[in-house]
Scaffold this motif. Structure first.
Motif, mmCIF file in Angstrom:
data_model
loop_
_atom_site.group_PDB
_atom_site.id
_atom_site.type_symbol
_atom_site.label_atom_id
_atom_site.label_comp_id
_atom_site.label_asym_id
_atom_site.label_seq_id
_atom_site.Cartn_x
_atom_site.Cartn_y
_atom_site.Cartn_z
ATOM 1 N N ILE A 37 2.454 9.533 -4.605
ATOM 2 C CA ILE A 37 1.429 9.865 -3.959
ATOM 3 C C ILE A 37 -0.056 9.208 -4.494
ATOM 4 N N ILE A 38 0.012 9.090 -5.652
ATOM 5 C CA ILE A 38 -1.218 8.380 -6.239
ATOM 6 C C ILE A 38 -1.288 6.862 -5.952
ATOM 7 N N ASP A 39 -0.042 6.425 -5.717
ATOM 8 C CA ASP A 39 -0.062 4.656 -5.469
ATOM 9 C C ASP A 39 -0.500 4.741 -4.126
ATOM 10 N N VAL A 40 -0.084 5.797 -3.053
ATOM 11 C CA VAL A 40 -0.672 5.595 -1.794
ATOM 12 C C VAL A 40 -2.089 5.816 -1.626
ATOM 13 N N GLY A 41 -2.581 6.684 -2.460
ATOM 14 C CA GLY A 41 -4.197 6.830 -2.483
ATOM 15 C C GLY A 41 -4.697 5.538 -2.907
ATOM 16 N N ILE A 42 -4.292 5.011 -3.955
ATOM 17 C CA ILE A 42 -4.830 3.882 -4.686
ATOM 18 C C ILE A 42 -4.841 2.826 -3.681
ATOM 19 N N SER A 47 -8.016 -0.676 0.189
ATOM 20 C CA SER A 47 -8.045 -1.403 1.451
ATOM 21 C C SER A 47 -9.268 -0.893 2.157
ATOM 22 N N GLN A 48 -10.097 0.188 1.978
ATOM 23 C CA GLN A 48 -11.003 0.648 2.174
ATOM 24 C C GLN A 48 -12.268 -0.015 1.609
ATOM 25 N N GLN A 49 -12.324 -0.394 0.341
ATOM 26 C CA GLN A 49 -13.327 -0.798 -0.267
ATOM 27 C C GLN A 49 -13.278 -2.642 -0.420
ATOM 28 N N LEU A 58 2.319 1.369 8.337
ATOM 29 C CA LEU A 58 3.753 2.046 8.736
ATOM 30 C C LEU A 58 4.576 2.053 7.376
ATOM 31 N N ARG A 59 4.337 1.129 6.354
ATOM 32 C CA ARG A 59 5.126 1.007 5.171
ATOM 33 C C ARG A 59 4.768 2.402 4.245
ATOM 34 N N GLY A 60 3.427 2.689 4.383
ATOM 35 C CA GLY A 60 2.784 3.640 3.726
ATOM 36 C C GLY A 60 3.429 5.151 4.272
ATOM 37 N N ILE A 61 3.385 5.131 5.545
ATOM 38 C CA ILE A 61 3.734 6.638 5.991
ATOM 39 C C ILE A 61 5.339 6.623 5.842
ATOM 40 N N THR A 62 6.104 5.355 6.087
ATOM 41 C CA THR A 62 7.496 5.574 5.857
ATOM 42 C C THR A 62 7.656 6.070 4.354
ATOM 43 N N TYR A 63 6.900 5.451 3.429
ATOM 44 C CA TYR A 63 7.004 5.536 1.996
ATOM 45 C C TYR A 63 6.691 7.285 1.678
ATOM 46 N N ALA A 121 -4.078 -8.286 -7.962
ATOM 47 C CA ALA A 121 -3.440 -8.454 -9.113
ATOM 48 C C ALA A 121 -2.028 -7.376 -9.009
ATOM 49 N N GLN A 122 -2.370 -6.164 -8.228
ATOM 50 C CA GLN A 122 -1.279 -5.409 -7.997
ATOM 51 C C GLN A 122 -0.210 -6.152 -7.080
ATOM 52 N N MET A 123 -0.604 -6.636 -6.094
ATOM 53 C CA MET A 123 0.321 -7.551 -5.096
ATOM 54 C C MET A 123 0.876 -8.769 -5.879
ATOM 55 N N ALA A 124 0.190 -9.360 -6.911
ATOM 56 C CA ALA A 124 1.007 -10.543 -7.657
ATOM 57 C C ALA A 124 2.046 -10.046 -8.607
ATOM 58 N N ALA A 125 1.699 -8.768 -9.211
ATOM 59 C CA ALA A 125 2.662 -8.034 -9.934
ATOM 60 C C ALA A 125 3.775 -7.346 -9.325
ATOM 61 N N ASN A 126 3.848 -7.299 -7.812
ATOM 62 C CA ASN A 126 4.759 -6.479 -7.163
ATOM 63 C C ASN A 126 4.931 -5.190 -7.363
ATOM 64 N N THR A 127 3.683 -4.489 -7.800
ATOM 65 C CA THR A 127 4.052 -2.961 -8.000
ATOM 66 C C THR A 127 4.008 -2.229 -6.813
ATOM 67 N N ARG A 128 4.173 -1.029 -6.766
ATOM 68 C CA ARG A 128 4.286 0.021 -5.777
ATOM 69 C C ARG A 128 2.845 -0.467 -4.865
ATOM 70 N N VAL A 129 1.811 -0.154 -5.673
ATOM 71 C CA VAL A 129 0.404 -0.367 -5.094
ATOM 72 C C VAL A 129 0.427 -1.674 -4.270
ATOM 73 N N GLY A 130 0.870 -2.825 -4.873
ATOM 74 C CA GLY A 130 0.629 -4.085 -4.286
ATOM 75 C C GLY A 130 1.623 -4.031 -2.919
ATOM 76 N N TRP A 131 2.660 -3.622 -3.186
ATOM 77 C CA TRP A 131 3.682 -3.297 -1.859
ATOM 78 C C TRP A 131 3.233 -2.892 -0.745
ATOM 79 N N LEU A 132 2.244 -1.926 -0.891
ATOM 80 C CA LEU A 132 1.446 -1.015 0.107
ATOM 81 C C LEU A 132 0.556 -1.857 0.527
ATOM 82 N N LEU A 133 -0.107 -3.100 0.087
ATOM 83 C CA LEU A 133 -1.265 -3.784 0.858
ATOM 84 C C LEU A 133 -0.858 -5.067 1.375
#
Length: 134
Positions: A37-42, A47-49, A58-63, A121-133
């Motif tokens: 839940i925290i990762d989705v919020g981050i 994305s807002q900032q 869609l990926r976020g809702i599915t997650y 950085a999150q996308m490059a590291a393939n973290t859950r946050v990055g996966w949601l962006l």
């Protein structure tokens, strides 16, 4: 930033990760659910900032739906799952954790470029946050 993270927590309740106060004391300690839940919020906040990154909605809702399944698999009832997200105290706690994690990653409120840096950085590291962006 607080209003945006609050909006995400409200969104989580809307998509079904929401119910009963007995879960507040134990489901909040389940890292698989809480951290998701925290990762989705981050990801949403980034994305807002940062205008150059977008949330994968869609990926976020599915997650989020998968987190409900995870909670069920851990033995929590729908009522307990609902209580976890419906709790105002839990919403505030999750918001605080998300804000602290964003700050620890280098995001500075009022400086959108720092959110872009964190997101990339999150996308490059393939973290859950990055996966949601994207």
């Amino acid at each position: 930033m607080k209003k945006r993270i609050t909006a995400v927590i409200v969104l989580l309740a809307t998509v079904g990760i929401a119910g009963n106060l007995s879960a507040e004391s134990s489901l909040k300690d389940e890292p698989a659910v809480r951290d998701g839940i925290i990762d989705v919020g981050i990801a949403y906040e980034i994305s807002q900032q940062c205008s150059s990154l977008r949330a994968r909605t869609l990926r976020g809702i599915t997650y989020l739906q998968s987190l409900r399944t995870t909670a069920r698999d851990l033995g929590y009832s729908d009522a307990e799952i609902d209580a976890f997200i419906d709790s105002r105290a839990e919403k505030r706690r999750l918001e605080g954790l998300a804000r602290a994690q964003l700050a620890a990653l280098g995001a500075v409120d009022g400086q959108p470029d720092t959110y872009c840096t964190v997101g990339r950085a999150q996308m490059a590291a393939n973290t859950r946050v990055g996966w949601l962006l994207r």
